[in-house]
Design a protein around this motif. Structure first.
Motif, PDB file in Angstrom:
ATOM      1  N   TYR A 139      -7.625   0.637   3.866  1.00 31.32           N
ATOM      2  CA  TYR A 139      -6.486   0.066   3.147  1.00 31.32           C
ATOM      3  C   TYR A 139      -6.583  -1.458   3.029  1.00 31.32           C
ATOM      4  O   TYR A 139      -5.591  -2.133   2.791  1.00 31.32           O
ATOM      5  CB  TYR A 139      -5.177   0.490   3.831  1.00 31.32           C
ATOM      6  N   ASP A 154      -0.163   6.296   2.370  1.00 33.34           N
ATOM      7  CA  ASP A 154       0.784   7.328   1.970  1.00 33.34           C
ATOM      8  C   ASP A 154       1.540   7.794   3.220  1.00 33.34           C
ATOM      9  O   ASP A 154       1.336   7.256   4.315  1.00 33.34           O
ATOM     10  CB  ASP A 154       0.070   8.489   1.276  1.00 33.34           C
ATOM     11  N   MET A 178      -2.326   1.417  -0.821  1.00 29.80           N
ATOM     12  CA  MET A 178      -1.204   1.497   0.116  1.00 29.80           C
ATOM     13  C   MET A 178      -1.256   2.825   0.873  1.00 29.80           C
ATOM     14  O   MET A 178      -1.617   3.846   0.296  1.00 29.80           O
ATOM     15  CB  MET A 178       0.131   1.401  -0.632  1.00 29.80           C
ATOM     16  N   SER A 189       4.744   0.176   1.965  1.00 25.85           N
ATOM     17  CA  SER A 189       4.257   1.398   1.330  1.00 25.85           C
ATOM     18  C   SER A 189       5.303   2.511   1.334  1.00 25.85           C
ATOM     19  O   SER A 189       5.143   3.510   0.640  1.00 25.85           O
ATOM     20  CB  SER A 189       2.984   1.892   2.017  1.00 25.85           C
ATOM     21  N   LYS A 228       1.910  -3.519   5.456  1.00 23.85           N
ATOM     22  CA  LYS A 228       1.525  -2.385   4.592  1.00 23.85           C
ATOM     23  C   LYS A 228       2.274  -1.128   4.998  1.00 23.85           C
ATOM     24  O   LYS A 228       2.648  -0.329   4.143  1.00 23.85           O
ATOM     25  CB  LYS A 228       0.018  -2.143   4.630  1.00 23.85           C
TER      26      LYS A 228
END
Length: 98
Positions: free
Chosen positions: A39, A84, A82, A54, A50
């Protein structure tokens, strides 16, 4: 609370997500998990940011820094893929091992 905000279309602003720096005490001298590379995460601030940005319910994050180098590092969290939901769960699991 985040799912409810998302369902209702309510904006969610996260202010000072690093808990006045307390999060960094948890990761002091710890390496980033291997998933960070997937990432484009190169620092702990990017890891934390992040994770937060995200989430689909989050509208804005304000890390609040007066340090230009910290600002530049924080901004890098906005670039690249990003995480999940499944990856965010892995991020939490990693933090729980520290």
């Amino acid at each position: 609370m985040l799912p409810l905000a998302q369902d209702k279309g309510v904006a969610v602003l996260i202010n000072r997500p690093f808990e006045e720096g307390a999060l960094f005490d948890l990761v002091k001298r710890k390496n980033l998990p291997e998933l960070a590379a997937d990432y484009n995460i190169n620092s702990w601030p990017q890891f934390f940011l992040k994770y937060i940005i995200s989430h689909p319910a989050i509208t804005c994050v304000i890390p609040a820094t007066s340090d230009l180098n910290h600002l530049k590092d924080n901004m890098q969290a906005a670039y690249g893929p990003m995480p999940d939901e499944a990856t965010r769960k892995k991020m939490v699991s990693f933090m729980q091992t520290l």
